[in-house]
Design an enzyme around this catalytic site. Sequence first.
Site, PDB file in Angstrom:
ATOM      1  N   HIS A 108       0.857  -1.046   0.077  1.00  0.00           N
ATOM      2  CA  HIS A 108      -0.004  -0.202  -0.004  1.00  0.00           C
ATOM      3  C   HIS A 108       0.967   1.238  -0.102  1.00  0.00           C
ATOM      4  CE1 HIS A 108      -2.919  -2.928   1.667  1.00  0.00           C
ATOM      5  NE2 HIS A 108      -3.819  -2.283   0.688  1.00  0.00           N
TER       6      HIS A 108
ATOM      7  N   HIS B 235       0.786   1.367  -5.774  1.00  0.00           N
ATOM      8  CA  HIS B 235      -0.460   0.851  -5.623  1.00  0.00           C
ATOM      9  C   HIS B 235      -1.412   1.961  -6.080  1.00  0.00           C
ATOM     10  CE1 HIS B 235      -4.135  -1.302  -4.591  1.00  0.00           C
ATOM     11  NE2 HIS B 235      -4.250  -0.311  -3.480  1.00  0.00           N
TER      12      HIS B 235
ATOM     13  N   HIS C 216      -7.388   6.687  -2.526  1.00  0.00           N
ATOM     14  CA  HIS C 216      -8.272   5.898  -1.723  1.00  0.00           C
ATOM     15  C   HIS C 216      -7.281   5.144  -0.688  1.00  0.00           C
ATOM     16  CE1 HIS C 216      -6.048   2.864  -4.228  1.00  0.00           C
ATOM     17  NE2 HIS C 216      -6.595   1.863  -3.471  1.00  0.00           N
ATOM     18  N   ASP C 217      -6.067   5.078  -0.560  1.00  0.00           N
ATOM     19  CA  ASP C 217      -5.178   4.637   0.321  1.00  0.00           C
ATOM     20  C   ASP C 217      -4.500   5.358   0.960  1.00  0.00           C
ATOM     21  OD1 ASP C 217      -6.490   1.920   0.771  1.00  0.00           O
ATOM     22  OD2 ASP C 217      -4.983   1.066  -0.928  1.00  0.00           O
TER      23      ASP C 217
ATOM     24  N   ASP D 237      -9.186  -1.542  -7.180  1.00  0.00           N
ATOM     25  CA  ASP D 237      -8.461  -2.006  -6.137  1.00  0.00           C
ATOM     26  C   ASP D 237      -7.883  -3.210  -5.986  1.00  0.00           C
ATOM     27  OD1 ASP D 237      -7.088  -1.072  -3.829  1.00  0.00           O
ATOM     28  OD2 ASP D 237      -8.862  -1.249  -2.634  1.00  0.00           O
TER      29      ASP D 237
END
Length: 834
Positions: free
Chosen positions: A469, A473, A509-510, A617
């Site tokens: 992550h 990514h 998103h992360d 994802d």
Amino acid sequence: MQPSSPNATNYLADNIQISSANLSQTEMVVGRDSADYTAMHSINVGVGNSFLRGDTDIPQESGHSFETPSNMSFTAGQWDTESLPPVDTPDALNKAAGRIRSLLRRMDHETVAYEDMQRNLHYAARVLEAVFIDESREGCNGNCKNLNCSRHSHGRDDQQQDNNNSNRSCSLQEASPGGAGAGVTPGADNQDSIESRTKGVSQAPQTHSGPTGPPSNTSSETIAQPAPKLQPALETVRESVMEESPSKDPGDKGPPPPASTSTLTSQTTTSSSATAEPSAKAAESQAGSAGSSGSCSNPAAVHRQRRLRTPTWARSMSTNKTRLADEDDELSEVQPDAVPPEVREWLASTFTRQMATSRRKSDEKPKFRSVAHAIRAGIFVDRMYRRVSSSALTAFPPDVVRLLKNLDDWTFDVFALTEAASGQVVKYVAYELFNRYGSIHKFKIAPGILEAFLHRVEEGYCRYRNPYHNNLHAVDVMQTIHYCLCNTGLMNWLTDLEIFASLLAALLHDYEHTGTTNNFHVMSGSETALLYNDRAVLENHHASASFRLLREDEYNILSHLSREEFRELRGLVIEMVLGTDMTNHFQQMKAMRQLLTLQEATIDKQKVLSLVLHCCDISHPAKQWGVHHRWTMLLLEEFFRQGDLEKELGLPFSPLCDRNNTLVAESQICFIDFIVEPSMGVMSDMLELILAPIAPMNKSKPATLVEHETTANSTTNSAIVIPNSGITPSMDKPRDHRTEAKTTAAECLARKSVTGTTASKFNIPKPWLTCLVENKRIWKEQAVKDAEARALATAAEEAAAAAAAEAEESKPETETADGEQSEPAAEPADGAAA
């Protein structure tokens, strides 16, 4: 990376002068107001000439003479906009056009400082905003009340002639009745028309803050008693002029106009003496008229000066009969494809509103004589903005440019890109995608702020040094959602704001991922879990931290969004980011399947985009084997690190987090069978359902292609959701390969019975199908090898354990035998002793 600093060699001099020898062409003076600007090159610009050099989509006429690198002479200080005329003056458009044209040519040779580019583009944009039109196509009969009409300038009757005389001179200036106007020919009037209009404006202070204001030396007494014949014509301006108070003695004269407004090129002054003499006399006469305007007692002159504050291109410039061409002829010079949609919409809305307030009631349809020029200016500024925004960040490395050419492919390799980009993949990929979709231009994102924002995002992803992550990514997911937007046609179903929100959600998103799972935060009682009450802990943190970053001015790329746009984007981004929580996976899949079974399903865009981002994802098992295997190893390493931490904290191991007891191949096969493949199938059916109404019907495919697709589908184990039907294969366990062919055949029959023939069904490209099949095959082979290796290891362990057990058993027997041998030897000794 910062743009190069300004220096004298980084700029192109806009030393362009327009020759006025040809009266059929637009008279402009484009150049600097400095004394050093004497040696200039001439260029003839016609009505139809474009601002752009070398553009094939905008017609250009011959006669252009652009500078070469040898005659570029500009200092950094001369790019200042303070010396330029006000944005609402007649020569502002010419000055702005010359400035930006010079910037464009300079960019072909060297870089231009971003600050200089921004100042000049801002000035050009304000010039465009100052444009308004007050004319219509309806002809004048010579008796209208509009003093701007060209026939008032060249009237032949006594009343019109008197109006001409009163408009051109003040009452203190002696003029023979009927002589001044009658002696001026249309050609001569046209030759000095722009110069005469510039005289009045040049007396006002030049600022960039808007209109220069009405003349302050006009007395209200003078306005109270206008000439009877001018009474009807001045009704429209009487009220506004009456409000002004005198600030000068009527006998005072205003300052002389700047020399720049009447400067002609050396080529112009050396033309023919017959032409130069009348021009000089006309200029002298007009200079005297402008100089005595401060003591003018004629209301028409006041009205004239007030009109001079209006941009030249917005008023009637039809004194030259060659410029009375039809508006359609001017617009035909600009091809429709050459006008970006956002520029066209801006022009339509702006000009329509302004014309609606100025046209007369008798006008049925407004006609704009300067729309063509405004469109060309809008195109030019639009292209310049795009070029500036694309070059604001330093040039991409050649290897990065080469790899970004494959950004539209499903097989895009982000690992190869990170080596070429020195780890700054977020900066290059995010900027490239935002620029491709036009988000930078449409939402007015400053390049410097965007660069700072992307740098902070990259830092946030690299904060915890996670193996999986991380920034790679984020870029991988962003590129995958770009593929779904671009290659499936989903972008045609969305607005520009929704596309921007989708890309932004994929990027963030992360953001600031800790490298551990939600379950770990809950079990360890972390501060993040306490903050978000154990619910979607990481996903809530990603969204919250992202908008906390965007709240800072130096990173706020959303500053130009309206309140409604920001609210919509924020809601969509939060919904999409929270949708990546794996605990909601099965509930999300079930809800979408139920929607797909409805006859007339209305699917919310937030749900669609949330599902698309969720599938992107977890899509690495659907990529080619080399990329997927590398992602898998990185993810397992992150899991193992969490397992080590759990071991230190005395917590039980989370699934797949024990280094010594994890079945890698089997876990990936189950992940593909139960999670990835069904998700991609649902997403495919959903996209085909919502995109079918807006996509053209596919033509009948060749039989070989249909057969190939059927074969490819038959080799997969995806849980296919059949639109408009309730047939959904069970997900409780993987299907048996022995009954796979029968099940696939039944599904194909069910599809045909519900949706008709295969040729009539809208299909999106599904490159992941072959990747899923191939990856599962490799994992199964690897599982067999791992099972054999584990069997051998188990056998070896058992053999070693058996050997150890035998060794332990043989050791007591040896000790017993030694004891028995020592006892007989001791007995004779005892007997001898006896």
